[in-house]
Design an enzyme around this catalytic site. Structure first.
Site, short mmCIF file in Angstrom:
data_model
loop_
_atom_site.label_atom_id
_atom_site.label_comp_id
_atom_site.label_asym_id
_atom_site.label_seq_id
_atom_site.Cartn_x
_atom_site.Cartn_y
_atom_site.Cartn_z
N TYR A 119 -1.92 -0.51 38.36
CA TYR A 119 -2.21 0.23 37.23
C TYR A 119 -1.38 -0.31 36.00
CZ TYR A 119 -3.69 3.76 33.78
OH TYR A 119 -4.07 4.17 32.64
N ASP A 177 -10.79 2.84 39.89
CA ASP A 177 -11.97 3.39 38.79
C ASP A 177 -11.57 2.39 37.44
OD1 ASP A 177 -9.68 5.13 39.29
OD2 ASP A 177 -10.42 5.70 37.27
N LYS A 184 -11.39 8.82 46.78
CA LYS A 184 -11.61 9.63 45.77
C LYS A 184 -12.70 8.95 44.80
CE LYS A 184 -9.49 11.16 41.61
NZ LYS A 184 -8.26 10.88 40.84
C1 B12 Z 1 -12.92 3.31 28.88
C2 B12 Z 1 -12.28 4.41 28.59
C3 B12 Z 1 -10.74 4.29 28.87
C4 B12 Z 1 -10.22 3.37 29.56
C5 B12 Z 1 -9.56 2.44 28.70
C6 B12 Z 1 -9.56 1.12 28.86
C7 B12 Z 1 -9.32 0.07 27.81
N1 B12 Z 1 -8.49 -1.09 27.93
O1 B12 Z 1 -9.60 0.34 26.82
C8 B12 Z 1 -8.91 4.03 30.72
C9 B12 Z 1 -9.41 4.25 31.78
C10 B12 Z 1 -7.73 3.40 30.51
C11 B12 Z 1 -9.01 5.42 29.76
C12 B12 Z 1 -7.66 6.09 29.47
C13 B12 Z 1 -7.72 7.27 28.96
N2 B12 Z 1 -8.54 8.03 28.11
CO1 B12 Z 1 -10.46 7.05 27.97
N3 B12 Z 1 -12.27 6.65 27.61
C14 B12 Z 1 -12.87 5.51 28.02
C15 B12 Z 1 -14.40 5.78 27.79
C16 B12 Z 1 -15.09 5.91 29.01
C17 B12 Z 1 -15.01 4.46 27.08
C18 B12 Z 1 -14.35 3.82 25.99
C19 B12 Z 1 -15.04 2.47 25.53
O2 B12 Z 1 -14.46 1.71 25.92
N4 B12 Z 1 -16.18 2.59 24.95
C20 B12 Z 1 -16.78 1.31 24.60
C21 B12 Z 1 -16.36 0.67 23.04
C22 B12 Z 1 -17.02 -0.78 22.91
O3 B12 Z 1 -16.81 1.46 22.20
P1 B12 Z 1 -15.66 2.17 20.90
O4 B12 Z 1 -14.37 2.29 21.46
O5 B12 Z 1 -16.49 3.17 20.39
O6 B12 Z 1 -15.88 0.68 19.81
C23 B12 Z 1 -16.81 0.54 18.96
C24 B12 Z 1 -16.64 1.20 17.81
O7 B12 Z 1 -16.29 2.48 17.81
C25 B12 Z 1 -16.06 0.23 16.84
N5 B12 Z 1 -14.46 0.16 16.56
C26 B12 Z 1 -13.66 0.83 17.67
N6 B12 Z 1 -12.32 0.40 17.41
C27 B12 Z 1 -12.70 -0.41 15.94
C28 B12 Z 1 -11.45 -1.05 15.48
C29 B12 Z 1 -12.13 -1.59 14.09
C30 B12 Z 1 -11.18 -2.46 13.24
C31 B12 Z 1 -13.55 -1.93 14.08
C32 B12 Z 1 -13.99 -2.67 12.72
C33 B12 Z 1 -14.52 -1.18 14.75
C34 B12 Z 1 -13.95 -0.38 15.77
O8 B12 Z 1 -16.68 -1.03 17.52
C35 B12 Z 1 -16.55 -0.89 18.79
C36 B12 Z 1 -18.05 -1.73 19.10
O9 B12 Z 1 -19.12 -1.08 18.55
C37 B12 Z 1 -14.34 7.12 26.83
C38 B12 Z 1 -15.84 7.84 27.06
C39 B12 Z 1 -16.86 7.28 26.42
N7 B12 Z 1 -17.85 7.00 27.24
O10 B12 Z 1 -17.00 6.91 25.38
C40 B12 Z 1 -13.26 7.85 27.23
C41 B12 Z 1 -12.42 8.38 26.31
C42 B12 Z 1 -12.51 7.58 25.05
N8 B12 Z 1 -10.88 8.63 26.93
C43 B12 Z 1 -10.31 9.65 26.55
C44 B12 Z 1 -9.04 10.06 26.83
C45 B12 Z 1 -8.72 11.62 26.65
C46 B12 Z 1 -8.29 9.31 27.72
C47 B12 Z 1 -7.04 9.47 28.23
C48 B12 Z 1 -6.02 9.94 26.94
C49 B12 Z 1 -6.94 10.65 29.32
C50 B12 Z 1 -5.55 10.96 29.68
N9 B12 Z 1 -5.11 11.81 29.12
O11 B12 Z 1 -4.97 10.32 30.82
C51 B12 Z 1 -6.61 8.10 29.07
C52 B12 Z 1 -5.32 7.51 28.31
C53 B12 Z 1 -5.39 6.74 27.46
C54 B12 Z 1 -4.65 6.35 26.02
N10 B12 Z 1 -3.40 6.44 26.35
O12 B12 Z 1 -5.17 6.38 25.16
C55 B12 Z 1 -11.35 10.54 25.69
C56 B12 Z 1 -11.04 10.70 24.28
C57 B12 Z 1 -11.18 12.26 23.90
C58 B12 Z 1 -11.25 12.33 22.34
N11 B12 Z 1 -12.29 12.22 21.53
O13 B12 Z 1 -9.91 12.60 21.88
C59 B12 Z 1 -12.85 9.88 25.92
C60 B12 Z 1 -13.91 10.11 24.89
C61 B12 Z 1 -13.17 10.63 27.33
C62 B12 Z 1 -13.31 12.08 27.22
N12 B12 Z 1 -14.34 12.52 26.95
O14 B12 Z 1 -12.09 12.73 27.62
N13 B12 Z 1 -9.96 5.65 29.03
C1 LIG Z 2 -3.13 5.28 38.25
C2 LIG Z 2 -3.19 5.97 36.97
N1 LIG Z 2 -2.27 6.17 36.26
C3 LIG Z 2 -2.17 6.67 35.19
C4 LIG Z 2 -3.42 6.94 34.65
C5 LIG Z 2 -3.48 7.69 33.24
O1 LIG Z 2 -3.10 7.03 32.00
P1 LIG Z 2 -1.50 7.03 31.34
O2 LIG Z 2 -1.07 5.73 31.96
O3 LIG Z 2 -2.08 6.92 30.14
O4 LIG Z 2 -1.17 8.19 31.63
C6 LIG Z 2 -4.43 6.36 35.09
C7 LIG Z 2 -5.82 6.93 34.51
O5 LIG Z 2 -6.70 7.42 35.16
C8 LIG Z 2 -4.53 6.01 36.52
O6 LIG Z 2 -5.52 5.84 37.27
#
Ligand code: B12
Ligand SMILES: Cc1ncc(COP(=O)(O)O)c(C=O)c1O
Ligand code: B12
Ligand SMILES: Cc1ncc(COP(=O)(O)O)c(C=O)c1O
Lengths: 245, 521, 245, 521
Positions: free
Chosen positions: B264, B299, B371
């Site tokens: 990861y 996941d 899990k």
């Molecule tokens: C995928 C995901 C992850 C992945 C991210 C993988 C990655 N490489 O991006 C992983 C599993 C790593 C992850 C981790 C975390 N996540 Co997350 N994640 C999501 C999830 C399921 C989907 C987000 C996504 O990919 N959307 C799809 C994209 C295409 O949409 P988008 O981001 O909105 O982008 C669109 C527009 O907004 C816009 N846009 C976005 N950015 C930009 C920039 C520019 C310049 C422009 C023009 C447009 C633009 O264009 C895009 C296309 O239309 C959401 C829940 C959800 N269903 O929304 C939670 C979510 C975003 N995650 C959340 C959280 C809290 C986390 C964590 C912080 C949890 C934790 N404490 O461990 C962690 C840590 C991540 C971190 N350090 O930031 C929360 C945020 C809550 C909030 N509103 O503050 C959410 C909403 C889930 C929740 N309800 O708790 N996550």
């Molecule tokens: C193995 C593992 N480590 C860490 C995290 C949490 O993310 P961060 O690295 O931002 O603490 C996840 C997310 O679900 C995870 O699966």
């Protein structure tokens, strides 16, 4: 604690969820309109998190956000129980003691309403939520007229049976049917009885507001989740103290 | 058991390949140490606390040792040598003096070295004994107050950012049925090269993992466990740059499960591959000793890659995670291998595809408490739809005998969970389990039917991927470098935390490793 | 139609659904408090149709009712697209014509945010919703810094790459992280560049309010569902007209 | 087919008992007529419209006929005799004159009688020809624009009370996927002994069933059917005191399905049993001719009785409904036998119990398009939970091959459906059907397992109940009288509408019955 705010995940954050439909086509303006409504409702920030076009002229919205209003629990008006809760035994004893005869209760669903489950829950032996219904009370005579009783029928039955209390159920509320029917019923009783002789009028149903008794011209309103014991206790309280005074 | 008709030879082949691909990585891990492994060792020896700026004493001390004599010998010999030389009466004082520049470390030799090593082993041994005690404590407490009443364990998240809001929320969640509470970490902690100190209230979207937060939450849940008559487990993350230290703290504070994945950090946090593999091995040895169940992170693949196309990368990663875990001493019951319900609901037959994937995991790892992670990616602001999806996720969990069920939240796409979201989510789980929990008795995918074909297809693709990795010159490291996983290219000589890696010298000494490898619990 | 009301099943009925938690034990007063909040939000009648005690000190409510506010769609402020939507071909041609070199775009997720899917959707060839990302545009050079980029790193990269535009994504919004980070970022650019030379600053993410660009010190904000084509068209419009003027 | 292992002898026995119990009722029905049967006959002959107070001419006319000569001969001979005598040039004028008291009816005899009967038969025959044309029209339209694309048909309700709000809502619902639109009736219509006239806007919790409302809605849905390229069916209620007339209007206005139950009016509206059975038989003969699918009302039992304890009353009623329907000429494809998902979700294994009940219905009536009704009774103001329950209801529908799926609304316990409720509900159905629609391939209840045992138990109880009914002196009528069904006691000589029943005289004549029984379509 008398001032509270909604709680999302932190004390005082004020967070609420809201959904509704606007009769407009989906567009940025429609989303803005949804946010405007939420703002007017006191939500700020208001996040429109979902917008779904439905057909051509409607859009469904889900909005999350922080609401600014404070809730003052000291200001809440509720109809608190102002009578003691009696067991069937106590109720029977009280009736015997002060009425010296069985108490007569006439009940039914008036108007076109055919939802009898609620009134049956109060009247039938089977009862509700583990409590037996009024039929179970030895000192209560129950006349359950069932569904779709017209107001004249109800008044007639009350007169014939010499009812002490009349219990009316109203479940259908579309277009305020329950309010209209209740007002019609209480007016009919006012017309047919001298004020002092009028039986106690009680209405119930899941969507009634318990504070509306006066407005509706009845003595008491019961809502969602009422149990037979509460109703029996109320009737005994009102009918036996009335006699006593 | 065994609803699928898998070819036993395929299953054997997949495991053999995982071993062949994993073996060189273990060798590499054995040849290196990292700053975090060394700091974890100091923590096991009892060094805790931080300076006025919040930099932990373990960082202070190990930095000075490294500056003086390098990391490649391990910090233990130089540190206890200094103590034996009378530079300070204890580790904290030594760390304070070292940061003030008033101690210089050396590499002891001969008798000094032996004495330093013995002293170090004794000190670290205490920490490990403490971990052993914690494990016994857990076992006793479970025997006394009772365990989770049924499988799957209900796993709920709290994520307020403030430990003092987290605690009542966690207790409320436990009262409403959670068997496992996960305290989500603040964003960014994984990239911190130190573990913050003390009780914290300022996380973003999660609460910092600190020893004190661990302690506070475990104590609160102990109270609730007694109240409820069932032991409520606590989870955090042994992940990121401080994986080994957090593992040690988890053992010391009786956490029960830890998120801990072999790749990861590399893929999703751009942490250097060698750093990750070294830290991972050490942290898993600690988890093995502590009786902690690890949760792997498959996941996560499906939040960026397509859950149908990339299904086999989950299987592949599960096989690798299993290999690395067992090599580090973990037993089957400690393997919370991850997988998730992330197929686009618009894909035809998506529910049956999910069933196929989940059954495949169940059957490949029959003794592991898998899990099962809820939908996240295809959740939207339509919270009603979200609530329904979570219900069908729960149903797959029930039909495929998952060990740990992470409860999905209808507000996934909106906010970190509200108290009401959790309550509604638990109600959802309960409805599905109570009303349809035994539906698996009536569920029998036809041998040549859709579900079986799909499961076999994914296993085949996974074998193909492992073969492909094996065919790389430098095996897994090269495969990771050229973007085999999640299209992310992570070369072995790049990435965060590389500067914290050192190739062990011949005289490298680490009492923790010695104990953990030498005398299994 | 500029004045509208929410629509349940009849034009003008004003019906909405609301849910929230109050940090009080369930009781009649708690239900009254829930109704009070709904009333303050402009719902009347407000029917508390569900009340669920959660643990000892919290109650969850679902309320249905009629909201009195009118929505005036003429008053809605939205950031409408004020530039033409271009195909990649047209965008490339416009850049070639007016910049006479490739346009340089630097992007990433700042702060501790690691959600790259959104920015990747805009930048990577693969794109979003069937549109190719900016990497696909021959005349655009994309430097995607990925996740968890610090503001100084971002500014450095912008300077080194001679960025025409900087694209920043922020997905985590708890405690307004996205707003804080964006403000820090725009301030850093203001400090590091003379006003006239500053690259175009664009932020995006699902929970941004598009009308907040000025407040945040950026040139444009994009929200939920943005497509790469919109972003490309905007950049071309702003950068080529800027050059032209 | 046939997921359950039912004993074929049991199934045969159940059907035999239903026939034995039903036969005397049919005989009784044949021996009686009702005001509504006679009015329906006049409607078939083309009499429509109402006087200034809104009393339909059919009521006016038949009342006078009855006052003059009684009902027992049927109104046809006296009415056409009056026309032939030149009392009026057409039926409306005759009705007007009759209500003004300027016509007296007599019982024609000899040649007069023959001529009156012939004229009546000709007039009524036109109406029946019109019904035949409507049926052909439906078949042609389906052939031309296409039919519902898959089973189950998606059945959605509109219930605004105002036909002009209903229409756009129905069209919107159809566009979003409804295959069948039901316009719910205003409360109380079932107790009206006349059918209101014209387009109506003032119903409570439903819209009045009137010929004009039928026409308006069918025309609107024809438009939408063409737009969508699939025929959207329309449903209403042939139920209550005017069952036969509404059946006739439905046939004339090309409605496609009608709620029509053999005992609903007796048990739930306290309508006289004889009145009901007579009206029912006539209305079913009309439905048979019109190619209309009936929907029976077994779901109603479970809104007052417990869905587990009373499961066998559903089966019993289905068997009786089947018998009466076939006797009246309906074919298997026209039998939308009702049943419902009404078990308390708190009952352990409730989902599997629902599956058992639904499979039993499916297997007892393999060719009938069963109508599967959603949860209502255990729906609460918790609309999230409601949305989930509806999802699991949909899943049972998919697993048990239901023909008609009445779509559940999350606001069931709150309001008559909002436009958004329907949209969300359809999204729910679509998700379940698309993602898990084929799960039945993997679903095989074990022969001796929970589901099979339960299904056999219910069938056994149903046979027991039928035997019990048969053992009553006066069979079904006595059983109804003494509270066998839903604990409601409905004696054959009590109940609403009894005054509208007449035992046929020897010279009773009804051209409609003659045509419907004599010359099957
Ligand atoms: C995928 C995901 C992850 C992945 C991210 C993988 C990655 N490489 O991006 C992983 C599993 C790593 C992850 C981790 C975390 N996540 Co997350 N994640 C999501 C999830 C399921 C989907 C987000 C996504 O990919 N959307 C799809 C994209 C295409 O949409 P988008 O981001 O909105 O982008 C669109 C527009 O907004 C816009 N846009 C976005 N950015 C930009 C920039 C520019 C310049 C422009 C023009 C447009 C633009 O264009 C895009 C296309 O239309 C959401 C829940 C959800 N269903 O929304 C939670 C979510 C975003 N995650 C959340 C959280 C809290 C986390 C964590 C912080 C949890 C934790 N404490 O461990 C962690 C840590 C991540 C971190 N350090 O930031 C929360 C945020 C809550 C909030 N509103 O503050 C959410 C909403 C889930 C929740 N309800 O708790 N996550
Ligand atoms: C193995 C593992 N480590 C860490 C995290 C949490 O993310 P961060 O690295 O931002 O603490 C996840 C997310 O679900 C995870 O699966
Ligand atoms: C069961 C039911 C039926 C059964 C009724 C059987 C019967 N014999 O009662 C049948 C199937 C016949 C039926 C039919 C219809 N129903 Co209905 N039905 C329901 C249902 C599913 C449950 C109601 C119920 O039994 N609740 C259980 C009882 C115990 O609760 P209760 O009534 O609230 O009673 C409690 C308290 O309110 C109080 N109480 C009630 N009355 C009284 C009286 C007194 C004096 C006192 C002291 C207390 C008291 O005490 C009781 C115990 O706590 C509801 C949906 C739902 N889940 O709520 C719809 C519902 C009530 N029905 C509805 C409608 C519209 C109809 C129809 C009119 C539809 C139609 N047009 O055909 C028909 C026609 C009925 C008619 N003419 O009235 C709507 C009403 C909408 C509205 N708010 O206006 C509902 C809400 C469904 C919906 N969303 O559309 N229905
Ligand atoms: C057969 C039948 N008729 C009629 C109705 C409707 O009730 P009402 O008699 O009030 O029109 C129902 C209820 O669903 C029903 O099942």
């Amino acid at each position: 604690m008398s001032i509270v705010r909604p709680y999302g995940d932190t004390t005082g954050d004020g967070m609420v969820q809201l959904s509704f439909t606007l009769p407009i086509k989906h567009s940025k303006v429609a989303e803005g309109a949804a946010a405007q409504l939420a703002n007017k409702m006191g939500m700020d920030p208001a996040l429109v998190v979902h917008a779904k076009p439905m057909g051509d002229g409607f859009t469904f919205f889900v909005v999350y956000g922080r609401v600014n209003h404070l809730v003052d629990t000291d200001q809440v008006e509720v109809v608190e129980r102002d009578y003691p809760l009696l067991t069937p035994k106590e109720a029977n004893a009280a009736i015997k003691r002060s009425l010296r005869r069985r108490m007569v209760v006439v009940g039914g669903c008036i108007g076109t309403d055919a939802h009898t489950v609620g009134i049956d829950a109060i009247l039938n032996i089977k009862g509700f939520a583990g409590e037996k219904g009024l039929e179970y009370y030895r000192e209560v005579k129950v006349v359950n007229l069932g569904a779709q009783v017209s107001v004249p029928q109800l008044v007639d039955a009350a007169i014939t049976e010499k009812a002490d209390a009349v219990l009316v159920s109203q479940v259908v509320t579309q277009r305020d049917a329950h309010l209209l029917n209740t007002r019609e019923m209480s007016a009919a009783f006012r017309e047919s009885y001298p004020a002092a002789k009028r039986p106690l009028l009680v209405v119930g149903g899941p969507r009634f507001d318990e504070t509306m008794a006066d407005e509706l011209g009845v003595d008491r309103v019961f809502s969602r989740g009422t149990t037979p014991g509460e109703v029996a206790s109320y009737l005994v309280h009102r009918l036996t103290t009335r006699k006593a005074s | 058991m065994g609803k699928l008709t898998l070819d036993a030879a395929d299953v054997r082949r997949a495991r053999t390949l995982a071993r062949q691909v994993g073996r060189p990585i273990v060798k590499t891990a054995q040849r290196h140490t990292t700053v975090s492994v060394e700091r974890a060792t100091l923590r096991l020896a009892g060094l805790s606390g931080a300076d006025a700026e919040g930099t932990p004493w373990v960082n202070r001390l190990s930095d000075v040792v490294r500056a003086d004599v390098g990391l490649e010998h391990g910090v233990s010999a130089p540190v206890w040598d200094a103590l034996l030389r009378g530079e300070a009466e204890d580790l904290v004082t030594l760390a304070q003096k070292a940061s003030a520049g008033s101690v210089t470390f050396r590499l002891p030799e001969g008798r000094d070295l032996t004495r330093a090593r013995t002293a170090a082993r004794k000190a670290v041994g205490k920490g490990i004994t403490q971990i052993d005690r914690r494990r016994v404590e857990r076992e006793r407490m479970i025997a006394k107050v009772g365990d989770a009443p049924r499988k799957p364990w209900i796993y709920l998240i709290v994520a307020t950012g403030d430990i003092y809001e987290d605690i009542p929320q966690a207790q409320a969640a436990a009262r409403e049925g959670a068997d496992v509470i996960a305290v989500i970490r603040s964003t960014g902690q994984s990239l911190l090269d130190f573990v913050p100190e003390g009780a914290t209230r300022e996380g973003f979207a999660g609460t910092y993992a600190t020893q004190e937060n661990f302690r506070l939450m475990r104590a609160a849940l102990d109270e609730t466990s007694r109240e409820l008559g069932r032991y409520v487990r606590l989870t955090n993350y042994a992940s990121g740059l401080c994986m080994p230290e957090i593992a040690a703290l988890a053992g010391l504070e009786r956490l029960d499960m830890m998120l801990n994945d072999s790749m990861y950090g590399i893929l999703f946090r751009d942490i250097n591959p060698i750093r990750t593999f070294v830290d991972q091995r050490f942290s898993r040895q600690v988890h093995a000793r502590a009786g902690i169940i690890i949760n792997t992170g498959e996941d996560n693949y499906l939040t960026t890659a397509d859950a149908v196309e990339a299904a086999h990368t989950v299987t592949t990663s599960q096989l690798l995670n299993e290999y690395f875990a067992k090599e580090a001493g973990l037993e089957d019951w400690q393997l919370g291998l991850g997988h998730a319900f992330e197929i686009d609901p618009a894909v035809p037959d998506s529910f049956r595809l999910e069933l196929a994937h989940a059954l495949l995991a169940r059957q490949l790892f029959p003794k592991a408490p898998l899990k099962w992670m809820p939908p996240t990616r295809h959740m939207t602001g339509d919270v009603f739809r979200g609530y329904l999806l979570d219900g069908f996720f729960n149903l797959v969990g029930a039909l495929t005998d998952q060990g740990i069920l992470l409860v999905g939240m209808m507000t996934e796409a909106v906010v970190t969970p509200w108290i009401s979201d959790r309550d509604l989510a638990l109600q959802n789980v309960r409805y599905v389990m109570d009303s349809a929990g035994k539906l698996h008795e009536d569920f029998h995918p036809a041998p040549g039917g859709f579900i079986n074909l799909r499961a076999r297809e994914v296993l085949g693709e996974s074998i193909g991927l492992l073969e492909d990795i094996k065919a790389h010159d430098n095996g897994l490291l090269d495969a990771i470098a050229d973007g085999t996983f999640g299209l992310m290219k992570r070369p072995a000589d790049k990435g965060r935390g590389l500067e914290g890696v050192a190739r062990k010298a011949a005289d490298y000494y680490n009492p923790a490793t010695e104990i953990l490898e030498g005398d299994p619990a």
